[in-house]
Scaffold this motif. Structure first.
Motif: not given
Lengths: 115, 114
Positions: A31, A35, A40-43, A45, A94, A101, A104, B34, B94, B100-106
């Protein structure tokens, strides 16, 4: 093991120019992801790949293309750069873990400025 | 809508004081959870992760996090903060079986004062 490497570290483009951000990993991870990080918006995808020849869109794919011809490489192409694409770009890789999962691993990032 | 929320944009603590960084998620199923840390100009380093089992997980650098299903939270804690802990902290989720779709906070920016 170099882990995840990204080139270049810094890049300045003019509006309308195209370029490719390079990403490579030597951990044989299936994988890989791209990003962008904005204040202020994080990461968020952009695109991801679950294996060679397979890619899919993430949250913010517009203006970017990817391909995955090998397990090791996952380049990100900006077709016609816009100021809104000024950001820091991170590549990550990853392997699918036994629970789904796995962790990463992130590259050091590419800081892109579009004028 | 699905989301990861870190309600504290910035936190300042004194060196030696305890720390808690909040993270809440909004997803239909329990995601994988995470915490990452990012020092200035650097990439992201994994602190700890939760997939299943014991809801209190230990990580590197003396950090721990507790998963609370009833509150949809995964707060990060450290009993005694060091000046070197000053950094940006990101909570991420995730979703199972989504590749492997990760979503992050700000993110939460931590300042440590002497």
């Amino acid at each position: 093991n170099a882990g995840v490497t990204q080139t270049p570290k810094f890049q300045v483009l003019k509006t309308g120019q195209s370029m490719t951000l390079q990403c490579a990993q030597d951990m044989n991870h299936e994988y890989m992801s791209w990003y962008r990080q904005d204040p202020g918006m994080g990461l968020r995808l952009i695109h991801y790949s679950v294996g060679a020849g397979i890619t899919d869109q993430g949250e913010v794919p517009n203006g970017y293309n990817v391909s995955r011809s090998t397990t090791e490489d996952f380049p990100l192409r900006l077709l016609s750069a816009a100021p809104s694409q000024t950001s820091v770009y991170f590549c990550a890789s990853t392997r699918p873990g036994t629970s789904g999962t796995d962790t990463q691993y992130f590259g050091p990032g590419t800081r892109l400025t579009v004028l | 809508a699905q989301s990861v929320t870190q309600p504290d944009i910035h936190i300042t603590v004194s060196e030696g004081a305890s720390l808690e960084l909040r993270c809440n998620y909004s997803y239909g199923a329990t995601p994988y959870l995470f915490w990452y840390v990012q020092s200035p100009g650097q990439g992201l380093q994994l602190l700890l992760k939760y997939f299943s089992g014991d809801t209190l997980v230990q990580g590197i650098k003396g950090f721990e996090a507790e998963f609370k299903r009833s509150q949809s939270s995964f707060n990060l804690r450290k009993p005694s903060v060091h000046w070197s802990d000053a950094a940006e902290y990101f909570c991420a989720v995730s979703l199972p079986n989504t590749g492997n779709q990760f979503y992050f906070g700000t993110g939460t920016s931590l300042t440590v004062i002497p």
